[in-house]
Design a protein around this motif. Structure first.
Motif, mmCIF file in Angstrom:
data_model
loop_
_atom_site.group_PDB
_atom_site.id
_atom_site.type_symbol
_atom_site.label_atom_id
_atom_site.label_comp_id
_atom_site.label_asym_id
_atom_site.label_seq_id
_atom_site.Cartn_x
_atom_site.Cartn_y
_atom_site.Cartn_z
ATOM 1 N N TYR A 48 -4.015 -17.697 -10.981
ATOM 2 C CA TYR A 48 -4.766 -16.564 -10.437
ATOM 3 C C TYR A 48 -4.073 -15.215 -10.671
ATOM 4 N N GLY A 49 -3.455 -15.035 -11.822
ATOM 5 C CA GLY A 49 -2.803 -13.779 -12.148
ATOM 6 C C GLY A 49 -1.463 -13.593 -11.473
ATOM 7 N N GLN A 50 -0.908 -14.652 -10.912
ATOM 8 C CA GLN A 50 0.376 -14.581 -10.215
ATOM 9 C C GLN A 50 1.343 -15.591 -10.823
ATOM 10 N N ALA A 51 2.619 -15.291 -10.719
ATOM 11 C CA ALA A 51 3.665 -16.235 -11.095
ATOM 12 C C ALA A 51 4.472 -16.532 -9.850
ATOM 13 N N GLY A 52 4.970 -17.761 -9.757
ATOM 14 C CA GLY A 52 5.688 -18.082 -8.545
ATOM 15 C C GLY A 52 6.613 -19.259 -8.668
ATOM 16 N N ILE A 53 7.384 -19.438 -7.576
ATOM 17 C CA ILE A 53 8.271 -20.579 -7.439
ATOM 18 C C ILE A 53 8.001 -21.183 -6.076
ATOM 19 N N GLY A 54 8.297 -22.467 -5.939
ATOM 20 C CA GLY A 54 8.040 -23.105 -4.663
ATOM 21 C C GLY A 54 8.794 -24.404 -4.507
ATOM 22 N N TYR A 55 8.658 -24.971 -3.321
ATOM 23 C CA TYR A 55 9.328 -26.221 -2.979
ATOM 24 C C TYR A 55 8.478 -26.983 -1.981
ATOM 25 N N GLU A 76 -10.086 -15.898 -11.618
ATOM 26 C CA GLU A 76 -9.892 -15.123 -10.394
ATOM 27 C C GLU A 76 -8.557 -14.396 -10.496
ATOM 28 N N ILE A 77 -8.495 -13.214 -9.906
ATOM 29 C CA ILE A 77 -7.255 -12.439 -9.897
ATOM 30 C C ILE A 77 -6.889 -12.137 -8.450
ATOM 31 N N ARG A 78 -5.656 -12.436 -8.113
ATOM 32 C CA ARG A 78 -5.124 -12.065 -6.799
ATOM 33 C C ARG A 78 -4.094 -10.979 -7.041
ATOM 34 N N TRP A 79 -4.277 -9.841 -6.407
ATOM 35 C CA TRP A 79 -3.480 -8.652 -6.685
ATOM 36 C C TRP A 79 -2.248 -8.514 -5.792
ATOM 37 N N GLU A 80 -2.150 -9.314 -4.740
ATOM 38 C CA GLU A 80 -1.077 -9.121 -3.775
ATOM 39 C C GLU A 80 0.013 -10.176 -3.923
ATOM 40 N N THR A 81 1.174 -9.876 -3.347
ATOM 41 C CA THR A 81 2.272 -10.833 -3.278
ATOM 42 C C THR A 81 2.007 -11.769 -2.112
ATOM 43 N N GLU A 82 2.253 -13.059 -2.323
ATOM 44 C CA GLU A 82 1.989 -14.039 -1.276
ATOM 45 C C GLU A 82 3.241 -14.857 -0.988
ATOM 46 N N VAL A 83 3.448 -15.136 0.282
ATOM 47 C CA VAL A 83 4.485 -16.051 0.718
ATOM 48 C C VAL A 83 3.793 -17.108 1.570
ATOM 49 N N ILE A 84 3.839 -18.361 1.127
ATOM 50 C CA ILE A 84 3.191 -19.455 1.852
ATOM 51 C C ILE A 84 4.292 -20.371 2.381
ATOM 52 N N ASN A 85 4.275 -20.608 3.687
ATOM 53 C CA ASN A 85 5.281 -21.459 4.307
ATOM 54 C C ASN A 85 4.599 -22.279 5.392
ATOM 55 N N LYS A 86 4.161 -23.483 5.041
ATOM 56 C CA LYS A 86 3.501 -24.326 6.026
ATOM 57 C C LYS A 86 3.705 -25.797 5.690
ATOM 58 N N ARG A 87 3.960 -26.593 6.706
ATOM 59 C CA ARG A 87 4.101 -28.047 6.606
ATOM 60 C C ARG A 87 5.057 -28.493 5.499
ATOM 61 N N PHE A 89 5.956 -26.934 2.842
ATOM 62 C CA PHE A 89 5.578 -26.431 1.524
ATOM 63 C C PHE A 89 5.842 -24.932 1.505
ATOM 64 N N ARG A 90 6.741 -24.485 0.644
ATOM 65 C CA ARG A 90 7.100 -23.069 0.561
ATOM 66 C C ARG A 90 6.821 -22.558 -0.853
ATOM 67 N N VAL A 91 6.099 -21.454 -0.937
ATOM 68 C CA VAL A 91 5.768 -20.863 -2.236
ATOM 69 C C VAL A 91 5.887 -19.348 -2.124
ATOM 70 N N PHE A 92 6.453 -18.740 -3.172
ATOM 71 C CA PHE A 92 6.521 -17.289 -3.274
ATOM 72 C C PHE A 92 5.829 -16.892 -4.572
ATOM 73 N N LEU A 93 4.746 -16.108 -4.478
ATOM 74 C CA LEU A 93 3.947 -15.711 -5.643
ATOM 75 C C LEU A 93 3.978 -14.194 -5.808
ATOM 76 N N VAL A 94 4.207 -13.744 -7.024
ATOM 77 C CA VAL A 94 4.230 -12.313 -7.358
ATOM 78 C C VAL A 94 3.140 -12.064 -8.387
ATOM 79 N N PRO A 95 2.302 -11.031 -8.183
ATOM 80 C CA PRO A 95 1.274 -10.741 -9.190
ATOM 81 C C PRO A 95 1.924 -10.272 -10.496
ATOM 82 N N LEU A 96 1.401 -10.757 -11.612
ATOM 83 C CA LEU A 96 2.002 -10.437 -12.907
ATOM 84 C C LEU A 96 1.734 -9.008 -13.363
#
Length: 152
Positions: A48-55, A76-87, A89-96
């Motif tokens: 979705y237009g983002q690059a990220g790392i996760g665990y 689809e394009i997501r323009w914002e930076t996202e930090v997902i941390n639930k159950r 599952f941790r992901v950090f996504l940065v829009p390219l």
């Protein structure tokens, strides 16, 4: 102090290559999910237009060949930076688009400076203030700003 022409040339062409690569990655990431997952549950990829790392703590490797996967997505394009941390599952996504802009701005600035310097040299103008040096001796300083004569 002025930058060496070789440094400006490196910034120009290196920045152009980096900007083109980032633009292509952004275009690919809007339509495809490209991801690589290790056996330990670490993830790196783009979507979705983002690059990220996760665990993922609860990751169970699928049967077959582990590693890279490519999945076709609805564009689809997501323009914002996202930090997902639930159950677990941790992901950090940065829009390219962000690294693209950070690479493209200095590149455009270097191209502009080089274009101005080339234009001034062709017109015989002072490299500092653009005062026309026609009629001045080759070794005389600029009467406008006092800069030394350009090296021939």
């Amino acid at each position: 102090m002025r930058p060496h022409p070789r440094i400006r040339k490196t910034i120009k062409w290196g920045g152009l290559v980096v900007s083109c690569v980032l633009f292509i990655l952004f275009a690919v990431a809007t339509t495809y999910r490209v991801a690589y997952t290790t056996y330990a549950g670490y993830w790196v990829g783009m979507e979705y237009g983002q690059a990220g790392i996760g665990y993922s703590e609860n990751y169970v490797p699928p049967p077959g060949v582990p590693g890279a996967r490519v999945i076709n997505l609805k564009p689809e394009i997501r323009w914002e930076t996202e930090v997902i941390n639930k159950r677990g599952f941790r992901v950090f996504l940065v829009p390219l688009w962000l690294p693209f802009v950070l690479a493209a701005l200095p590149t455009a600035f270097a191209w502009r400076l080089d274009t101005l310097a080339t234009r001034r040299a062709k017109l015989g103008a002072c490299p500092t203030c653009s005062y026309p040096r026609t009629g001045l001796g080759p070794s005389s300083p600029c009467p406008e700003c006092g800069a030394a004569a350009p090296q021939a």
